[in-house]
Design an enzyme around this catalytic site. Structure first.
Site, mmCIF file in Angstrom:
data_model
loop_
_atom_site.group_PDB
_atom_site.id
_atom_site.type_symbol
_atom_site.label_atom_id
_atom_site.label_comp_id
_atom_site.label_asym_id
_atom_site.label_seq_id
_atom_site.Cartn_x
_atom_site.Cartn_y
_atom_site.Cartn_z
ATOM 1 N N HIS A 30 0.918 -1.099 0.151
ATOM 2 C CA HIS A 30 0.145 0.091 -0.245
ATOM 3 C C HIS A 30 0.817 1.274 0.180
ATOM 4 O O HIS A 30 0.512 2.312 -0.706
ATOM 5 C CB HIS A 30 -0.866 0.061 1.253
ATOM 6 N N GLU A 31 1.909 1.307 0.725
ATOM 7 C CA GLU A 31 2.652 2.505 1.100
ATOM 8 C C GLU A 31 3.505 2.514 -0.316
ATOM 9 O O GLU A 31 3.951 3.704 -0.858
ATOM 10 C CB GLU A 31 3.552 2.275 2.132
ATOM 11 N N HIS A 35 2.098 4.852 -2.883
ATOM 12 C CA HIS A 35 2.226 6.135 -2.673
ATOM 13 C C HIS A 35 3.787 6.280 -3.276
ATOM 14 O O HIS A 35 3.764 7.427 -3.901
ATOM 15 C CB HIS A 35 2.031 6.387 -1.153
ATOM 16 N N ASP A 88 -5.900 8.869 3.297
ATOM 17 C CA ASP A 88 -5.776 8.957 1.868
ATOM 18 C C ASP A 88 -6.889 9.986 1.082
ATOM 19 O O ASP A 88 -6.584 10.680 0.433
ATOM 20 C CB ASP A 88 -5.261 7.848 1.134
#
Length: 406
Positions: free
Chosen positions: A99-100, A103, A195
Site C-alpha cells: 500500500h505504501e 504512494h 488518503d
C-alpha cells in the site's frame, strides 16, 4: 508581522556551519514525526524501510487474536495456531508495505523524492521530501495506496473462492481479503490524515487555488471522521458485533485520526504564514565583545547600546567572532558571579551553530530548521554575521496566538 529591528553590526565571521536546504534534503532525512524511534531494516525499490517499535505490539496482538480464531475454526493444536497467526501478521505487513509503495512509487514517478516508508502500530506512512506540485499529482499519489489495497483485496477474494473451505490456506486468504478491502475503503474516507483526506485536499486546492485552505478543510472533515469512527465502534461493541478485545485498538484508531486531523489544521495555518518570514527583520542584532570580557560588563554594554536585546558575540584576539553567548546559560549564573566570569564560559562555538543566509525565503528557512533543530541560528550575509535567529521568535511569528516558553 514582526516590527523592524535595528540594523546589526557586520563583522567577519569565524567558521560557521552554513546550511543549504536543497543539499541537505538530498543527503539527510528529516526526524521521524513526533521523534518516534524507528529501526531501518533495508530498502525496497531503493526506498528506505523503517519499523516503528510499536510494530512489536501489533505483531504480538494480532498473532494471539488470529491464532485463537484459527485454532477454533480449524481445530488445530495451539502451536499450529500461533504459527498461522504469525504467518498472517507477515502477510498483513506485506500488504501494508505494498500500500505504501503505491504512494512512494507514484510520487517518484512525478519527481517527488521519497525519504522512506515507516510501518507502525496502526499501519504505515510514506515520508516525502516535498509536497505535490499540483492538485492532480496530489490526487494521484494519495489514491495510489488505496488502489493497491483494493487490487490485493480482489486477488485475495478470488483466491479464497478458489481454495477448499475451512482450510488453513482458505482462512489466510479470507483474512487478507477482508483486511485489504477494509484498508482500501477506510482509507478513502474524505478526511486527513487518511488518503481520502489528501484527495479531498487536492479537490479543494484545485477549486480554490489555495493548498492551505484545502488542507484545513480536509483536516476538519478528518475530525468528523474521527468522531464518527469512535461512535460507530461504541455502537458495534454495544450491539456485540465487535469483539471487546478489539475495542481499545479501534478507539486508538479514532484518537489517532483526531490527532492527525488537528495536526493537519495546524500545519495549514502555520504554512500560510511562511511568506512573513524575513530573516533581516526577524533576526536579533549582534553586539561583539572581546574574549575574556566579564559577563556583567558584556551585559552592561548591551543594555547601554542602541539594541538592548542584541545577541552577544565573542571575538578572538584578531577581532573575529568565534562564539555566541547562550542566553539561557548566562541567566543561570548568579548575579554576584557575573563580574568574575568571562563570557567565554557561557558561549557556544559558532562552528557548532547552523547558519542561515539572510536571503532565504520562508519555505527554505523552515526546511533548514526542520533539518537542523536548534535554539539559535547564525544569520549571515556572505561572510558577515548580521544577526541571530531565536527559534522562539520564529515560532511566535508563525503561531502568534500560541503561548511560547521563552
Amino acid at each position: 508581522m514582526t516590527p523592524p529591528r535595528p540594523a546589526a553590526p557586520r563583522a567577519a565571521t569565524g567558521p560557521v556551519r552554513s546550511i543549504d536546504p536543497v543539499e541537505e534534503q538530498k543527503g539527510r532525512p528529516r526526524p521521524r514525526p513526533g521523534g518516534r524511534t524507528t529501526l531501518t531494516v533495508g530498502r525496497v525499490f531503493g526506498v528506505p524501510l523503517h519499523l516503528n517499535g510499536s510494530m512489536l505490539l501489533l505483531a504480538a496482538l494480532v498473532t494471539v487474536i488470529y491464532a485463537e480464531f484459527a485454532r477454533h475454526q480449524l481445530n488445530l493444536p495451539q502451536i499450529s495456531g500461533y504459527l498461522i497467526g504469525l504467518g498472517f501478521v507477515v502477510s498483513l505487513l506485506g500488504s501494508v508495505l505494498l500500500h505504501e509503495l503505491g504512494h512512494a512509487l507514484t510520487a517518484r514517478r512525478y519527481g517527488i523524492g521519497v525519504r522512506g516508508i515507516t510501518l507502525e502500530l496502526l499501519g504505515g506512512y510514506t515520508e516525502m521530501d516535498r509536497d505535490a506540485p499540483t492538485p492532480r499529482v496530489d490526487l494521484l499519489v494519495s489514491l495510489a495506496g488505496p488502489a493497491v489495497s483494493a487490487v490485493l483485496g480482489a486477488v485475495a477474494v478470488a483466491v479464497t473462492l478458489a481454495l477448499p473451505d475451512r482450510t488453513v490456506a482458505n482462512q489466510l486468504a479470507f483474512q487478507l481479503a477482508v483486511s485489504n478491502v477494509i484498508v482500501a475503503l477506510f482509507n478513502i474516507l474524505p478526511g486527513l490524515p487518511l488518503d481520502g483526506g489528501r484527495a479531498l485536499r487536492a479537490a479543494v486546492w484545485a477549486l480554490t487555488r489555495d493548498r492551505h485552505r484545502g488542507t484545513e478543510v480536509a483536516g476538519w472533515v478528518g475530525r468528523i471522521v474521527a468522531v464518527g469512527t469512535a461512535l460507530l465502534v461504541a455502537a458495534l461493541t454495544a450491539a456485540r458485533l465487535l469483539a471487546p478485545l478489539a475495542l481499545p485498538l479501534m478507539l486508538l484508531v479514532a484518537f489517532t485520526l483526531w490527532r492527525g486531523a488537528g495536526q493537519s489544521i495546524r500545519v495549514a495555518r502555520v504554512s500560510r504564514r511562511f511568506p512573513l518570514i524575513d530573516l533581516s527583520r526577524l533576526a536579533r542584532p549582534v553586539l561583539t565583545v572581546p574574549t575574556g570580557t566579564p559577563l556583567a560588563e558584556a551585559q552592561r554594554r548591551r543594555a547601554a547600546g542602541a539594541a538592548p536585546g542584541a545577541a552577544l558575540l565573542v571575538a578572538d584576539s584578531a577581532g573575529r567572532p568565534v562564539s555566541l553567548v547562550d542566553p539561557a546559560v548566562a541567566e543561570t549564573v548568579p548575579v554576584e558571579r557575573r563580574p568574575w566570569l568571562a563570557v567565554d564560559a557561557v558561549a557556544r562555538s559558532l562552528a557548532d551553530l547552523p547558519a542561515l543566509p539572510v536571503g532565504l525565503d520562508g519555505e527554505r528557512v523552515m526546511e533548514a530548521v526542520q533539518a537542523h533543530p536548534d535554539a539559535q541560528y547564525v544569520v549571515t550575509a556572505g561572510e558577515d554575521v548580521v544577526g541571530i535567529l531565536h527559534i522562539a521568535d520564529l515560532a511566535q511569528l508563525l503561531e502568534p496566538q500560541r503561548k511560547m516558553n521563552t
